[in-house]
Scaffold this motif. Structure first.
Motif, PDB file in Angstrom:
ATOM      1  N   LEU A  84       0.820  -1.207   0.000  1.00 58.35           N
ATOM      2  CA  LEU A  84       0.000   0.000   0.000  1.00 58.35           C
ATOM      3  C   LEU A  84       0.857   1.262   0.000  1.00 58.35           C
ATOM      4  O   LEU A  84       0.534   2.241  -0.691  1.00 58.35           O
ATOM      5  CB  LEU A  84      -0.934   0.004   1.215  1.00 58.35           C
ATOM      6  CG  LEU A  84      -2.082  -1.007   1.174  1.00 58.35           C
ATOM      7  CD1 LEU A  84      -2.836  -1.005   2.502  1.00 58.35           C
ATOM      8  CD2 LEU A  84      -3.015  -0.716   0.025  1.00 58.35           C
ATOM      9  N   THR A  85       1.952   1.242   0.740  1.00 56.81           N
ATOM     10  CA  THR A  85       2.843   2.403   0.772  1.00 56.81           C
ATOM     11  C   THR A  85       3.478   2.633  -0.590  1.00 56.81           C
ATOM     12  O   THR A  85       3.559   3.772  -1.064  1.00 56.81           O
ATOM     13  CB  THR A  85       3.930   2.208   1.848  1.00 56.81           C
ATOM     14  OG1 THR A  85       3.294   1.988   3.110  1.00 56.81           O
ATOM     15  CG2 THR A  85       4.849   3.405   1.939  1.00 56.81           C
ATOM     16  N   SER A  86       3.924   1.557  -1.230  1.00 61.47           N
ATOM     17  CA  SER A  86       4.540   1.718  -2.554  1.00 61.47           C
ATOM     18  C   SER A  86       3.513   2.212  -3.573  1.00 61.47           C
ATOM     19  O   SER A  86       3.826   3.040  -4.427  1.00 61.47           O
ATOM     20  CB  SER A  86       5.179   0.413  -3.021  1.00 61.47           C
ATOM     21  OG  SER A  86       4.198  -0.582  -3.226  1.00 61.47           O
ATOM     22  N   LEU A  87       2.272   1.732  -3.470  1.00 59.08           N
ATOM     23  CA  LEU A  87       1.215   2.199  -4.365  1.00 59.08           C
ATOM     24  C   LEU A  87       0.930   3.682  -4.132  1.00 59.08           C
ATOM     25  O   LEU A  87       0.772   4.455  -5.091  1.00 59.08           O
ATOM     26  CB  LEU A  87      -0.059   1.383  -4.147  1.00 59.08           C
ATOM     27  CG  LEU A  87      -1.246   1.713  -5.041  1.00 59.08           C
ATOM     28  CD1 LEU A  87      -0.912   1.424  -6.499  1.00 59.08           C
ATOM     29  CD2 LEU A  87      -2.465   0.929  -4.595  1.00 59.08           C
ATOM     30  N   PHE A  88       0.888   4.095  -2.869  1.00 60.44           N
ATOM     31  CA  PHE A  88       0.657   5.496  -2.535  1.00 60.44           C
ATOM     32  C   PHE A  88       1.730   6.388  -3.157  1.00 60.44           C
ATOM     33  O   PHE A  88       1.425   7.382  -3.815  1.00 60.44           O
ATOM     34  CB  PHE A  88       0.641   5.676  -1.019  1.00 60.44           C
ATOM     35  CG  PHE A  88       0.639   7.103  -0.574  1.00 60.44           C
ATOM     36  CD1 PHE A  88      -0.510   7.869  -0.642  1.00 60.44           C
ATOM     37  CD2 PHE A  88       1.800   7.689  -0.091  1.00 60.44           C
ATOM     38  CE1 PHE A  88      -0.506   9.200  -0.242  1.00 60.44           C
ATOM     39  CE2 PHE A  88       1.811   9.014   0.323  1.00 60.44           C
ATOM     40  CZ  PHE A  88       0.651   9.769   0.241  1.00 60.44           C
ATOM     41  N   PHE A  89       3.004   6.034  -2.967  1.00 59.74           N
ATOM     42  CA  PHE A  89       4.081   6.858  -3.506  1.00 59.74           C
ATOM     43  C   PHE A  89       4.136   6.809  -5.027  1.00 59.74           C
ATOM     44  O   PHE A  89       4.516   7.791  -5.670  1.00 59.74           O
ATOM     45  CB  PHE A  89       5.431   6.469  -2.894  1.00 59.74           C
ATOM     46  CG  PHE A  89       5.599   6.994  -1.503  1.00 59.74           C
ATOM     47  CD1 PHE A  89       5.684   8.354  -1.261  1.00 59.74           C
ATOM     48  CD2 PHE A  89       5.653   6.132  -0.422  1.00 59.74           C
ATOM     49  CE1 PHE A  89       5.824   8.853   0.018  1.00 59.74           C
ATOM     50  CE2 PHE A  89       5.792   6.615   0.864  1.00 59.74           C
ATOM     51  CZ  PHE A  89       5.879   7.984   1.090  1.00 59.74           C
ATOM     52  N   VAL A 130       1.449   6.666  -6.971  1.00 52.46           N
ATOM     53  CA  VAL A 130       0.393   7.592  -7.403  1.00 52.46           C
ATOM     54  C   VAL A 130       0.830   9.039  -7.199  1.00 52.46           C
ATOM     55  O   VAL A 130       0.631   9.881  -8.088  1.00 52.46           O
ATOM     56  CB  VAL A 130      -0.925   7.290  -6.662  1.00 52.46           C
ATOM     57  CG1 VAL A 130      -1.954   8.391  -6.894  1.00 52.46           C
ATOM     58  CG2 VAL A 130      -1.482   5.944  -7.088  1.00 52.46           C
ATOM     59  N   ILE A 131       1.439   9.340  -6.064  1.00 54.57           N
ATOM     60  CA  ILE A 131       1.911  10.707  -5.808  1.00 54.57           C
ATOM     61  C   ILE A 131       2.965  11.101  -6.844  1.00 54.57           C
ATOM     62  O   ILE A 131       2.931  12.208  -7.396  1.00 54.57           O
ATOM     63  CB  ILE A 131       2.475  10.832  -4.373  1.00 54.57           C
ATOM     64  CG1 ILE A 131       1.376  10.617  -3.344  1.00 54.57           C
ATOM     65  CG2 ILE A 131       3.158  12.170  -4.165  1.00 54.57           C
ATOM     66  CD1 ILE A 131       0.235  11.603  -3.433  1.00 54.57           C
ATOM     67  N   ASP A 132       3.890  10.195  -7.131  1.00 55.44           N
ATOM     68  CA  ASP A 132       4.923  10.466  -8.136  1.00 55.44           C
ATOM     69  C   ASP A 132       4.300  10.698  -9.507  1.00 55.44           C
ATOM     70  O   ASP A 132       4.705  11.618 -10.228  1.00 55.44           O
ATOM     71  CB  ASP A 132       5.910   9.293  -8.187  1.00 55.44           C
ATOM     72  CG  ASP A 132       7.005   9.504  -9.201  1.00 55.44           C
ATOM     73  OD1 ASP A 132       7.754  10.497  -9.077  1.00 55.44           O
ATOM     74  OD2 ASP A 132       7.114   8.676 -10.134  1.00 55.44           O
TER      75      ASP A 132
END
Length: 66
Positions: free
Chosen positions: A42-47, A49-51
Motif C-alpha cells: 500500500l505504501t509503494s502504491l501510494f508513492f 500515485v503521488i509520483d
C-alpha cells in the motif's frame, strides 16, 4: 560500577529473563508478516500515485510554458 556475576549465576539470570518473554504464536507471526507485506504494498502504491501526479503536473506545466 556493576557487580560481576560468575558464569553460572549469569546463565541462571539469562534463563529467568528468557522465561519472562511472551513469545508470539506461529499464527501471530504469520499474520504480522502478511500485514507487513500488505502495508509495504500500500505504501509503494501510494508513492507511485503521488509520483505520477507530480510528474504529470510538472510535464503539463512545462509544456504550457514552452
Amino acid at each position: 560500577m556493576m557487580a560481576k556475576a560468575n558464569p553460572l549465576q549469569f546463565m541462571q539470570q539469562v534463563r529467568a529473563e528468557v522465561s519472562k518473554v511472551a513469545w508470539p504464536t506461529r499464527r501471530e507471526v504469520g499474520l504480522t508478516t502478511v500485514m507487513v507485506f500488505v502495508m509495504a504494498g500500500l505504501t509503494s502504491l501510494f508513492f507511485f500515485v503521488i509520483d505520477l501526479l507530480i510528474r504529470t503536473g510538472l510535464t503539463t506545466l512545462l509544456n504550457y510554458i514552452h
